[in-house]
Structure formats: structure tokens, C-alpha cells
Write a protein that holds these residues in place. Structure first.
Motif, PDB file in Angstrom:
ATOM      1  N   ASP A 130     108.802 -13.300  11.730  1.00 26.85           N
ATOM      2  CA  ASP A 130     109.664 -13.105  12.889  1.00 26.85           C
ATOM      3  C   ASP A 130     110.614 -14.268  12.987  1.00 26.85           C
ATOM      4  OD1 ASP A 130     107.240 -14.142  15.409  1.00 26.85           O
ATOM      5  OD2 ASP A 130     108.054 -15.147  13.662  1.00 26.85           O
ATOM      6  N   SER A 231     108.711  -8.527  10.294  1.00 27.04           N
ATOM      7  CA  SER A 231     109.036  -7.908  11.572  1.00 27.04           C
ATOM      8  C   SER A 231     110.197  -6.927  11.423  1.00 27.04           C
ATOM      9  CB  SER A 231     109.389  -8.974  12.604  1.00 27.04           C
ATOM     10  OG  SER A 231     110.699  -9.434  12.377  1.00 27.04           O
ATOM     11  N   GLU A 232     110.167  -5.911  12.270  1.00 21.95           N
ATOM     12  CA  GLU A 232     111.233  -4.899  12.298  1.00 21.95           C
ATOM     13  C   GLU A 232     112.575  -5.578  12.513  1.00 21.95           C
ATOM     14  OE1 GLU A 232     111.280  -1.580  11.845  1.00 21.95           O
ATOM     15  OE2 GLU A 232     109.213  -1.820  11.164  1.00 21.95           O
ATOM     16  N   GLU A 233     112.549  -6.609  13.372  1.00 23.01           N
ATOM     17  CA  GLU A 233     113.786  -7.305  13.716  1.00 23.01           C
ATOM     18  C   GLU A 233     114.407  -7.945  12.462  1.00 23.01           C
ATOM     19  OE1 GLU A 233     113.227 -10.693  16.140  1.00 23.01           O
ATOM     20  OE2 GLU A 233     115.258 -10.657  16.936  1.00 23.01           O
ATOM     21  N   ILE A 235     113.860  -7.095   9.316  1.00 25.54           N
ATOM     22  CA  ILE A 235     114.314  -6.058   8.377  1.00 25.54           C
ATOM     23  C   ILE A 235     115.684  -5.551   8.815  1.00 25.54           C
ATOM     24  CG2 ILE A 235     113.876  -3.712   7.528  1.00 25.54           C
ATOM     25  CD1 ILE A 235     110.916  -4.351   7.624  1.00 25.54           C
ATOM     26  N   HIS A 236     115.774  -5.312  10.120  1.00 28.68           N
ATOM     27  CA  HIS A 236     117.040  -4.809  10.660  1.00 28.68           C
ATOM     28  C   HIS A 236     118.159  -5.813  10.388  1.00 28.68           C
ATOM     29  CE1 HIS A 236     119.984  -3.090  13.323  1.00 28.68           C
ATOM     30  NE2 HIS A 236     120.077  -4.254  13.952  1.00 28.68           N
TER      31      HIS A 236
END
Lengths: 362, 476
Positions: A130, A231-233, A235-236
């Protein structure tokens, strides 16, 4: 003494003492944010702020950049110049960089109107959990206000109000030590970090150096460290960065950092593999992590996280196919979404090998 | 706004104090009290402005009810019951709804979603303070206070957030006293003296212990004997220095305005019994519980069996007041039991050796703080198990991983994590043998030595201010 006098003297001394701290903080400038420059060398330089300031004046000297964390700090633009013709790389490494930093850096270079032909992106797979923000004492990781959108006055006031005794005293002692043997050198012209004193120690008596280094001689498996999935964040943000780089026709080369086996021994295979898999679905990259000839030799490391310049040169040689004779065959695998499963299978074998070699502690 | 921030003590406090005395000098006494109310509400809203309407409603509601109770209406008892019910209802809604829902879900296997309510700051304190006011109004013990004075009594910023839980009788007359409206340097010196001691206690002592406590309670999988006792003692001292440091800062701040807040701590760890502990720890909470729960239940007037029952109920409520969780209730239960046993023991007339009495009391308090601190039963059991030696005497890794504030200060004597033991020993010595800050303030002389002492503590505390942390009692 009368109470009024006592009160006024006490308040005056407290205020004066506080102002002295402020002056000391400004003059020593332990994070390099004020640009006082009286003492030049510091292991706590805030590279985000210093490099932003430097590039805002000198961006036209460069056309290519290395993006990454302090681990990528030893990647030498000179070596890149040898490998690729007509390029002027700048090593834009900053402490604990991840996806958000890549975007911020790209944006502010664009803001300057800088030419960006190539970006060598060096990803720390283990730190991609993250964007952890800033913990107490990590003033060396706060971004320049023009990149974070924070108020510039508030930013400098915040730094001025701190009393970072540890960093102040370490910068003073660092600069005294620098007269004899420099511990740490941050070359603003190239962006490269170097550690001449540690290099000397390793070359003179590497066994003593390793024995003194806690991180390099744990020689045990402890995969209980709380590494969480990517974390998705992040990757985004990485997707956004890749899209933006493509839109700007930037020639992008991507690689992962080779972690020392002591660091690898802390990673859970499935979480680590998950991160590599996620990355492979976004882009092709060179994976230098895992257990290989380089990562299992402590001579190649300053500590369990940071590799030495010889390793960086091998990585460049492998990625840009330049004089690869000295690069071990098992160092560096080109990974795409086509071969990721085979690569993960190979890594699984390496983890098993490590588990047997250094008996599991968990 | 936190006491341990520059914005409070370098800006808010001086501006408030200067404004207050300036208005008084201009003989604008109503304006000066209005200024204090406004400043207090600003202080409260700094944290979270959305709760401002709640405290304003609470003040207005209780003033209206209190005024009605002070009149000659026939149904005063109903009005009092209504007033208390609204206060307790508000507190209960914000503090205990989710706890209740979680327990309902467990007991009858439902899946009611928690409301995830944020506890409004200071609600536990201003609720108790105003219940006292209502009860006294009912008894006819309140004078006819005007709304401004009442609002100031409730919102007065030094005591608003975490106490002491003040009584209108000890505050209202001070606000009106003429000589309190002019600058008094004797109080100013006492104020700064107490404030800096409190700041040092919070920033240097309590906050330095915090990482050790968090490591053992929240992060470590198992805790060894040595780490268990280290962590429990660290918390015992952390909560004392945190809360008493807060109180020193509150009392110091109030003294700048010539207001004396009641003493809330009187060297509690010197106690020779648990009963004595409760006469020395959070004194104003103990006073509230005694006056509004224990005595109305019958106190010790209705026979021996009921005394014990009353004690247990009082302590269970005291535990629950600290937080919505079974660990808090268990902590209250254990203290209730201990006070009851203490009560029974005193009846036997047998007196324990003083050292033994202190040892038993201190250890009881230390062990029960483990239950109080733990975020869950698992965490409490983990630490208690470690303290009992079931996990071995010492572990390879544990508290030694903690990077303490002393490391940051580069105080090598303490920065070696194994030397936390030396630090705890010094603190133990300080809480047992040294005078507490209130006694130090009472013995204060305006000498050069005291200037050096306060300036040294102040500058050290400034170094520690980089990591601003909340006070533990803000959670309760």
C-alpha cells in the motif's frame, strides 16, 4: 524572586530555547528541504523534495529517467549511457517509492516541460502493499508540496517546527565523518546514491562486515512477516502510470529489485507470487528477484534490501543486452503474461530449496 | 484541540488568557465570560465541529431542566427522571449501541449491522457533570445561575475533554469572584509550572512507554514472562503519566485564568489498599460514582449484604463508563470484588504489614490494568499467560524490536531496549517515593533552580512534540 519576574524569565527562556531549536533545524537542514546547504551530506535527505527542486532548474540536461526507491539509487546513468546510445538518464530514485510516486514524478516532469524519452522503472515487489503514508520521523519521505498539492507555506512551517534531534546530530556527525571516509553520498547531478565507506569495509573485510550486519546474517526462514497482497490502489495507480507513459510514447523498461535471500526468507510465497502475477497482467518485466546466484551472495549487498552497484550494472547489462558475459544465467527472467505461470513454478521450487536450506522457523 | 500541541499552548491559550483579562480590565465582565465560552466551544470544535450542536443542545437542555427543577413545580421528580434519562440515553446511544447490537447478534444469532457511531468527544464527562447539576437542582442545592455561567461551567475548556468532572459548587463561585478577574502572577507561575510538568509526563514518559505496550498487547503473537511483566508495568505507568499529565496541563491552563480545578490524582500507586487507590485515582469520577450511584443505592446504610451489592454495582457501572466492552466490565468487576474484600478485611481489624499491603495492592492494580488495556479477551489472556510464565521466561524476539523515543533522543542509556527495565525502575521509584506534581506545585518557590528545572523539562518536551498523540482518557 517575584512571581512576575519568574514567569517572564521562564516564558522568555522557553521561547528562546524553542527558537534556537528552530534555527539549528534550519541551519543543519537534516532533510535538505530548506536548501541551506551549510552541511552537504546527509543520510536523511528528503530526495523527493531535493530532486524536485534540482530538476525544476535542470530538467533540460536529461531526456531519460530511472524511477524507483532507494534500492534503485545505485543504478548509474553512466552505465545506461554506455548501454544505450544518445541518452541522458537521471536517477530519480526516492525513498520507499511506489506507484503514486511514479505518477507524481511523471506529472511534475511534464509540468516542467521536460523531454522524457525513456523511463527505467524499478519496482520493489515486497513494498507494493500500500502507499503507507508517513510515519513518525519519516520526514525524509514527504513529497514536495507542488507535487502533493499541499500548501507550500504550511509544508515549510511543518518542517521548521520539528526538532529532529536524531537527524540533526546524525547529519553533523555524517559531515564530520565525511572528511575522513564518506558514509553516504547523494550526487544531485546524476541522482545516484553511493556508500563509499561501506564499500571500503566490504572490500577490506567482507566477513567482518557481514558478521556486523544483522540483516545479512539471520540465515533463517521466517515467513511470518505480515506481507499483504498488492493493494488495489497500487495496481490502479500503476495502470494509470503505464497508460500515461504509453500516451506520451515513453520507452518503458520495467524490472524488479533483486532482494537478498535474507529478505526473500521473510516472504510468503503465495502472497509474493500473487504480486508478480498481478504485475504480469499489466506489463512485461524483468524479474531479478527470487533465489539466484546474485541474491544468495551477501557480497552483493549493503544490507538485506539494498544491492550494490555491481548488481545494478548486471541488471542493466541483462535488460539492455549489453556485455552480458559477467551476468549469471539465472539472474533475470523476462516475464510476460504468457510465461508467468512457468516462472511462478520455478520460483516455488526456489522457495522450497530455501526452506530446506535454512530450516523454517515458523 | 490537544493540550500537547503548539497550536494550543503557543496560540490558543495565550490568546484566550489575554482576551479574557483585557475584557475584564475594560470592565466588560459579561463579555469576558462570553469570550471564555466562545473560546471553549472553538476548542471543542477544533477536533470535530459536527458535534458542536450536540454539546450546545446538551447545555441548553440541562439548563432548562435544571431551572425547572429549581422552581416550585409539582412534578419535579418526573422532570429529574426525564432529565437524567435524556442524558444517560444520549451517552448510551453513542457509547453502547454497537456493543449492545454485537451482543444481541451473539446471543440470538442475528446479523444486525452495527451503526459504527463515533463517540462524541467529552460526552462521558459533560454528561456526568450535568447529571450532578440536575440532582443538585432537584435537592435545591443550586443557586439561580444564569445561562452564560452555566454554559461556561460545562464547556470551560481546561476540563471539558477529559475532566476532572467538576462540580458546579466548586466552579461557579470562582467565575464570579472579582479578584479572579485580574492577572495574578502567582497563579500564572503555578500554571506554567504545572503545565510543563504535565507536558513532560505526557510527551516524554507516557508516549515513550506506548510502543512497548502496543507491541506486546497488539502485535506479538505470544508474550514471554519478562515481556509480559514489562508490558503490564509499562502500561501501568503509561496510563498514570498520561492521565495525570493531562490533569496537570488542565489544572495549569485553568490557573492562568485564576480558576482552581479539583485535584484528580493523589499519588495513587502509593496506596496500601484498593479502597485507598480509589480515593487517590480519578478522584472526581470516584466522587460522582459515590454520590450518584453508591449512596442513592443505599451505600453502607442498609445492611452488610447490600453494601457489597452496592459496591459491585457501582464498580460495574464505573467499568462500563470507561468503555463499551466486556473487558471494561470485567475490570470494574475485579475492582468491585477487591474493594468488597478490602471492606470485609478491614472489619476483621487485622492490619497487614505496610510493605506487603502496598505490594499486594500495586500488583492487583497492575494485573487488572492488563484487562483494561487489552482490546480483546485474546489479547488480555495472551499477556496474562505470559506474565504467569506459561510462555517461557524470555523470548528471542519481542519488546526488543521496539524503537523507543529514547533512541530518537539518542539517550543511549535507555535506547538499548533491554534497558527499558531501568526506565521502569526509575518510574517506580518516582511514583512511590517522589512528591506528586500537585505537592510540588504547593511547595513551589519562584527560584532560579525552578526556572532551570521547568525550562529543561519544557525543552525536552518540545523535542517529543513531533509525534503528537491523543490522551488515553479521550477514549472513555
Amino acid at each position: 524572586m517575584r512571581h512576575k519576574k519568574w514567569f517572564l524569565i521562564t516564558v522568555t527562556l522557553l521561547v528562546a530555547g524553542r527558537l534556537l531549536f528552530l534555527l539549528l533545524n534550519y541551519l543543519v537542514d537534516p532533510f535538505g528541504v530548506f536548501g541551506t546547504n551549510i552541511l552537504k551530506h546527509s543520510g536523511t535527505d528528503n530526495l523527493r523534495v531535493m530532486k524536485y527542486k534540482y530538476l525544476s532548474r535542470n530538467y533540460n540536461k536529461y531526456d531519460s529517467y530511472v524511477f524507483g526507491s532507494s534500492r534503485a539509487g545505485v543504478i548509474d546513468p553512466g552505465m545506461l549511457r554506455k548501454s544505450l546510445n544518445n541518452v541522458n538518464y537521471y536517477n530519480l530514485c526516492v525513498h520507499s517509492a511506489n506507484s503514486l510516486d511514479y505518477i507524481l514524478q511523471l506529472n511534475y516532469l511534464n509540468g516542467f516541460g521536460a523531454k522524457i524519452k525513456n523511463v527505467l522503472l524499478v519496482i520493489d515487489i515486497d513494498l507494493m502493499s500500500d502507499y503507507s503514508g508517513i510515519r513518525f520521523g519519516e520526514y525524509m519521505k514527504i513529497g514536495h508540496p507542488k507535487t502533493t498539492g499541499k500548501n507550500e507555506t504550511a509544508f515549510y512551517l511543518d518542517f521548521a517546527s520539528k526538532i529532529p534531534i536524531l537527524e540533526i546530530s546524525s547529519k553533523i556527525s555524517e559531515n564530520i565523518a565525511f572528511l575522513r571516509a564518506p558514509n553516504y553520498f547523494n550526487d544531485m547531478e546524476s541522482g545516484v546514491l553511493s556508500f563509499p565507506n561501506i564499500d571500503n569495509k566490504i572490500e577490506n573485510n567482507h566477513q567482518e562486515f557481514i558478521a556486523d550486519s544483522k540483516g545479512l546474517n539471520s540465515d533463517s526462514i521466517n515467513r511470518a512477516a505480515p506481507w499483504v497482497s498488492w493493494s488495489e490502489e497500487n495496481i490502479h495507480l500503476l495502470k494509470v502510470f503505464l497508460k500515461q507513459a504509453k500516451a506520451q510514447n515513453i520507452n518503458l523498461s520495467i524490472m524488479t529489485t533483486p532482494l537478498n535471500y535474507n529478505k526473500m526468507n521473510e516472504l510468503d510465497y503465495f502472497i509474493y507470487a500473487g504480486k508478480l502475477y498481478a504485475l504480469s497482467q499489466l506489463t512485461e518485466f524483468w524479474d531479478f528477484s527470487g533465489y539466484n546466484t546474485i541474491t544468495t551472495d551477501n557480497l552483493n549487498y549493503y544490507d538485506e534490501s539494498h544491492f550494490r552497484p555491481n548488481v545494478a550494472n548486471m541488471m542493466i547489462a541483462r535488460v539492455f543486452n549489453y556485455s552480458t558475459n559477467d551476468v549469471p544465467d539465472d539472474f533475470g527472467v523476462y516475464v510476460s503474461n504468457k510465461n508467468i505461470l512457468k516462472h511462478l513454478g520455478d520460483l516455488r521450487k526456489q522457495f522450497k530449496w530455501a526452506d530446506e536450506k535454512w530450516a523454517r522457523a515458523d | 484541540m490537544l493540550f500537547n500541541t503548539y497550536i494550543y499552548f503557543a496560540l490558543f491559550l495565550p490568546v484566550t488568557v489575554i482576551g479574557y483579562f483585557l475584557l475584564n480590565k475594560l470592565k466588560l465582565t459579561i463579555a469576558s465570560r462570553s469570550w471564555l465560552v466562545l473560546c471553549s466551544l472553538f476548542f471543542y470544535s477544533w477536533w470535530e465541529i459536527s458535534f458542536l450542536p450536540l454539546i450546545l443542545f446538551s447545555i441548553l437542555f440541562n439548563y432548562t431542566i435544571g431551572t425547572a427543577l429549581g422552581g416550585k413545580m409539582l412534578n419535579r421528580k418526573t422532570i429529574l427522571a426525564f432529565g437524567i434519562a435524556v442524558n444517560v440515553g444520549l451517552l448510551g446511544f453513542y457509547k453502547y449501541t454497537d456493543f449492545l447490537l454485537n451482543n444481541i447478534n451473539i446471543i440470538i444469532a442475528t446479523d444486525i449491522k452495527p451503526l459504527n457511531l463515533i463517540l462524541p468527544l467529552a460526552i462521558s464527562f459533560f454528561t456526568f457533570q450535568q447529571i450532578t447539576f440536575l440532582v443538585d437542582s432537584y435537592k435545591g442545592e443550586t443557586k439561580e445561575y444564569n445561562f452564560l455561567d452555566y454554559a461556561l461551567f460545562v464547556s470551560f475548556f481546561p476540563q471539558l475533554i477529559a475532566g476532572p468532572i467538576v462540580h458546579h459548587r466548586e466552579m461557579m463561585p470562582q467565575f464570579k469572584r472579582i479578584r479572579n478577574k485580574i492577572v495574578n502572577y502567582r497563579n500564572m507561575t503555578a500554571g506554567i509550572y504545572l503545565f510543563i510538568i504535565g507536558l513532560f509526563k505526557k510527551v516524554i514518559i507516557a508516549d515513550s512507554l506506548s510502543p512497548y505496550v502496543a507491541q506486546a498487547f497488539d502485535r506479538m503473537q505470544t508474550v514471554s514472562f519478562v515481556d509480559g511483566w514489562t508490558a503490564s508495568l509499562a502500561y501501568t505507568f503509561q496510563i498514570y503519566f498520561d492521565f495525570s499529565g493531562y490533569m496537570d496541563m488542565a489544572m495549569g491552563s485553568a490557573l492562568f485564568l485564576n480558576i482552581k480545578l479539583p485535584i484528580n490524582f493523589d499519588s495513587p500507586y502509593k496506596s496500601l489498599s484498593v479502597r485507598e487507590f480509589w480515593r487517590r485515582w480519578h478522584i472526581t469520577l470516584g466522587r460522582f460514582l459515590r454520590e450518584h450511584i453508591y449512596i442513592p443505592l443505599g451505600g453502607n446504610r442498609k445492611g452488610e449484604v447490600l453494601v457489597y451489592a452496592n459496591l459491585m454495582v457501582t464498580f460495574l457501572i464505573g467499568g462500563l463508563w470507561h468503555g463499551a466492552g466486556w473487558t471494561f466490565i470485567a475490570w470494574g468487576f475485579l475492582h468491585g470484588m477487591a474493594v468488597a474484600i478490602n471492606f470485609a478485611w478491614e472489619k476483621t481489624g487485622i492490619r497487614l504489614n505496610r510493605i506487603l499491603a502496598w505490594f499486594l495492592t500495586f500488583n492487583f492494580i497492575n494485573i487488572t490494568w492488563v484487562v483494561f488495556r487489552a482490546n480483546s479477551w485474546e489479547s488480555a489472556i495472551k499477556v496474562l499467560k505470559g506474565m504467569s510464565g506459561l510462555n517461557g521466561i524470555s523470548a528471542k524476539t519481542g519488546l526488543s524490536d521496539v524503537i523507543s523515543f529514547f533512541e530518537i533522543l539518542q539517550i543511549k542509556a535507555i535506547s538499548n531496549s533491554s534497558e527499558i527495565y531501568g526506565f521502569l525502575l526509575i518510574l517506580m521509584f518516582a511514583v512511590i517515593f517522589h512528591k506528586n506534581s500537585i505537592a510540588m506545585k504547593d511547595d513551589f518557590t519562584s527560584s532560579g533552580m525552578n526556572i532551570a528545572f521547568i525550562v529543561t523539562l519544557g525543552l525536552l518536551a518540545f523535542i517529543g512534540l513531533d509525534k503528537v498523540s491523543e490522551f488515553l482518557y479521550f477514549n472513555f
